[in-house]
Every structure is written in structure tokens, then in C-alpha cells.
Design a protein around this motif. Structure first.
Motif, PDB file in Angstrom:
ATOM      1  N   MET A 217     -44.023  24.085 -35.157  1.00 50.06           N
ATOM      2  CA  MET A 217     -44.820  23.849 -36.366  1.00 50.06           C
ATOM      3  C   MET A 217     -46.264  24.293 -36.146  1.00 50.06           C
ATOM      4  SD  MET A 217     -43.345  20.097 -37.541  1.00 50.06           S
ATOM      5  CE  MET A 217     -44.516  19.930 -38.907  1.00 50.06           C
ATOM      6  N   LEU A 218     -46.834  23.908 -34.998  1.00 54.55           N
ATOM      7  CA  LEU A 218     -48.209  24.296 -34.688  1.00 54.55           C
ATOM      8  C   LEU A 218     -48.349  25.812 -34.600  1.00 54.55           C
ATOM      9  CD1 LEU A 218     -48.960  21.587 -31.985  1.00 54.55           C
ATOM     10  CD2 LEU A 218     -50.091  21.752 -34.202  1.00 54.55           C
ATOM     11  N   GLU A 219     -47.396  26.458 -33.944  1.00 56.44           N
ATOM     12  CA  GLU A 219     -47.444  27.914 -33.807  1.00 56.44           C
ATOM     13  C   GLU A 219     -47.310  28.601 -35.158  1.00 56.44           C
ATOM     14  OE1 GLU A 219     -45.621  28.321 -29.274  1.00 56.44           O
ATOM     15  OE2 GLU A 219     -44.292  28.494 -31.017  1.00 56.44           O
ATOM     16  N   LYS A 220     -46.482  28.054 -36.025  1.00 54.79           N
ATOM     17  CA  LYS A 220     -46.305  28.634 -37.358  1.00 54.79           C
ATOM     18  C   LYS A 220     -47.607  28.605 -38.150  1.00 54.79           C
ATOM     19  CE  LYS A 220     -43.437  28.279 -41.523  1.00 54.79           C
ATOM     20  NZ  LYS A 220     -42.289  27.569 -42.165  1.00 54.79           N
ATOM     21  N   VAL A 221     -48.381  27.533 -37.975  1.00 59.12           N
ATOM     22  CA  VAL A 221     -49.667  27.410 -38.667  1.00 59.12           C
ATOM     23  C   VAL A 221     -50.694  28.372 -38.078  1.00 59.12           C
ATOM     24  CG1 VAL A 221     -51.600  25.824 -39.076  1.00 59.12           C
ATOM     25  CG2 VAL A 221     -49.253  25.050 -39.419  1.00 59.12           C
ATOM     26  N   GLY A 222     -50.578  28.680 -36.777  1.00 64.18           N
ATOM     27  CA  GLY A 222     -51.514  29.606 -36.141  1.00 64.18           C
ATOM     28  C   GLY A 222     -52.142  29.105 -34.865  1.00 64.18           C
ATOM     29  N   PHE A 223     -51.778  27.887 -34.426  1.00 66.95           N
ATOM     30  CA  PHE A 223     -52.356  27.334 -33.203  1.00 66.95           C
ATOM     31  C   PHE A 223     -51.784  28.030 -31.972  1.00 66.95           C
ATOM     32  CE2 PHE A 223     -53.174  23.857 -36.184  1.00 66.95           C
ATOM     33  CZ  PHE A 223     -54.495  23.567 -35.886  1.00 66.95           C
ATOM     34  N   GLU A 224     -52.596  28.114 -30.931  1.00 62.09           N
ATOM     35  CA  GLU A 224     -52.210  28.741 -29.675  1.00 62.09           C
ATOM     36  C   GLU A 224     -52.583  27.812 -28.517  1.00 62.09           C
ATOM     37  OE1 GLU A 224     -54.407  32.357 -29.699  1.00 62.09           O
ATOM     38  OE2 GLU A 224     -53.107  33.346 -31.185  1.00 62.09           O
ATOM     39  N   SER A 225     -52.144  28.169 -27.311  1.00 63.95           N
ATOM     40  CA  SER A 225     -52.478  27.422 -26.087  1.00 63.95           C
ATOM     41  C   SER A 225     -52.154  25.941 -26.244  1.00 63.95           C
ATOM     42  CB  SER A 225     -53.962  27.613 -25.733  1.00 63.95           C
ATOM     43  OG  SER A 225     -54.278  28.977 -25.589  1.00 63.95           O
ATOM     44  N   ILE A 226     -50.922  25.658 -26.633  1.00 66.85           N
ATOM     45  CA  ILE A 226     -50.492  24.290 -26.931  1.00 66.85           C
ATOM     46  C   ILE A 226     -50.032  23.606 -25.646  1.00 66.85           C
ATOM     47  CG2 ILE A 226     -48.824  22.902 -28.219  1.00 66.85           C
ATOM     48  CD1 ILE A 226     -48.728  25.343 -30.204  1.00 66.85           C
ATOM     49  N   THR A 227     -50.544  22.405 -25.404  1.00 65.89           N
ATOM     50  CA  THR A 227     -50.133  21.617 -24.247  1.00 65.89           C
ATOM     51  C   THR A 227     -49.577  20.274 -24.706  1.00 65.89           C
ATOM     52  OG1 THR A 227     -52.326  20.611 -23.954  1.00 65.89           O
ATOM     53  CG2 THR A 227     -51.902  22.679 -22.783  1.00 65.89           C
TER      54      THR A 227
END
Length: 238
Positions: A217-227
């Protein structure tokens, strides 16, 4: 029929989650994650200021946003008592347009899990993304699901003073495994010397997310470098 996060809910929240109280070490964790961040911070779902005020006292510039006017009123009073200044905004997280971009947005206390639907969750995440500066940071708490008995009722009493108190009755109505949420009704009753003086009914939906699901979900919105971190221990595997 329902009054979500009204004055009785805000009063109980203030009693059960007082300013500066740690929930399993969460304030310490957030302070560690914010170390070295010098830009403005937005706390989404600020409530009565349990976390906002310690951040202000540590010298951070923090705005707070919440949909509940009653929660914000208590937060404002707590700031005033401590001679602190905070920009407190009443707005829906899915549609807010604050006119500011933030270095960091935080949403502690698993408040994100209270968003009623996946559609709303996407709207909120997108709005967060749009309110962050380039390379800004988002920190969110999530709760894992619990499994109460359907129809299970619990009642708790909270004393305000010698004459007045609030009872909170909670009843689990449904668990929807497909849509990943639990529905609970809450009934707040305020009593003075044995007489009922106010009642508040709240319809609460608690959603859960798989960790891979939420990362997607975060990646779909555009977030990167997720921990991912477990139990407020940075990078500890969930």
C-alpha cells in the motif's frame, strides 16, 4: 445515533492515556526516530496531546490534527497549562489541505487502524504523501488483530471526582475476516451521585493489515525505503 470521539470519550482518553504516558515505550521510540530531524512535524490523530506535548517539551516544532473538536479542546487546555504553543487543526485526514509540508508525519497509538475502510486508508496515505517535503518521513503504528468473543460485553468505571464518574461498556458485534476488521459498540455514561447525566454511543471499527500488504500500500502511494520494527525496537523483526 452515534457520537464518535465526543466529550465523554475524550474525558476517558485523558484519564487512561495521560500526557506523557508511555504505551510500551512508544514516546521514547518516537523521540529516537525523530532525533536529527529539524523540520516541522505533524501528528495525525493528536487526541488530547499525550505524545504531542512531550515532543514540544523536547523542542520539536509540532502541529496536531484531529477530527474530534472535543479531543482538540483538551489538547489545547493541556498546552496552555504548560505554557506551550501548538498549531491544532480540526480536519479529516483523508481530505485535509493544510497548506504546509512537513519534514515528518507521525501517527502513533495505532490510530491508523481506526480508519474505517481500505479506501479511506489509501486516501489518508496519499494525503500524507502530499503533505511531506521531498525525502520526508512517515512513521505509523499498526496493531495486530485480537480475537474477542462475539457479543462479549465488558464494563469499566472511571472516577472523575468523589461525586462523578464515567462507565464505559464495550460490546464486540462482528469480526469480518474478509474485510479485516472488528466492529465494537461503546457506550459511555456519565453519572453524578447515582444519576445519569449524559450518554454517548460510539461505533468503532478496528482494521488490521498484513505487513506485506501494508508495505505494498505504501509503495503504491509512492513511499520508498520502508522499514518495519516490532514493539518499538527499531528494525526488530515483527
Amino acid at each position: 445515533m452515534f457520537k464518535n470521539y465526543g466529550p465523554l470519550c475524550a474525558a476517558v482518553y485523558e484519564l487512561t492515556k495521560p500526557i506523557g504516558s508511555e504505551l510500551n515505550g512508544d514516546i521514547t521510540y518516537y523521540l529516537e526516530r525523530l532525533e536529527g530531524r529539524h523540520g516541522p512535524i505533524l501528528e495525525a490523530g493528536v487526541g488530547t496531546g499525550r505524545m504531542l506535548i512531550p515532543l514540544l517539551e523536547e523542542g520539536f516544532q509540532v502541529d496536531g490534527v484531529d477530527l474530534s473538536a472535543d479531543m482538540l479542546e483538551k489538547c489545547s487546555q493541556a498546552c496552555h497549562q504548560r505554557h506551550l504553543t501548538a498549531n491544532l487543526i480540526q480536519a479529516d485526514l483523508a481530505t485535509m489541505a493544510l497548506g504546509n509540508c512537513y519534514d515528518t508525519i507521525i501517527m502513533p497509538t495505532a490510530s491508523f487502524s481506526l480508519l474505517p475502510s481500505e479506501e479511506t486508508a489509501y486516501q489518508v496515505l496519499t494525503n500524507f504523501f502530499d503533505h511531506l517535503v521531498p525525502k520526508g518521513r512517515l512513521i505509523i503504528d499498526l496493531d495486530l488483530p485480537f480475537y474477542p468473543e462475539i457479543g462479549e460485553v465488558s464494563t469499566t468505571t472511571y472516577s472523575i471526582d468523589k461525586k462523578t464518574g464515567i462507565t464505559l461498556e464495550q460490546k464486540t458485534l462482528a469480526i469480518d475476516w474478509f474485510h479485516q476488521h472488528i466492529v465494537t459498540y461503546l457506550k459511555y455514561e456519565k453519572w453524578t451521585e447515582g444519576s445519569l447525566i449524559a450518554t454517548e454511543l460510539q461505533d468503532m471499527t478496528m482494521r488490521w493489515y498484513g505487513l506485506s500488504e501494508f508495505k505494498l500500500m505504501l509503495e503504491k502511494v509512492g513511499f520508498e525505503s520502508i522499514t518495519l520494527s516490532a514493539d518499538y525496537d527499531y528494525l526488530a523483526p515483527p
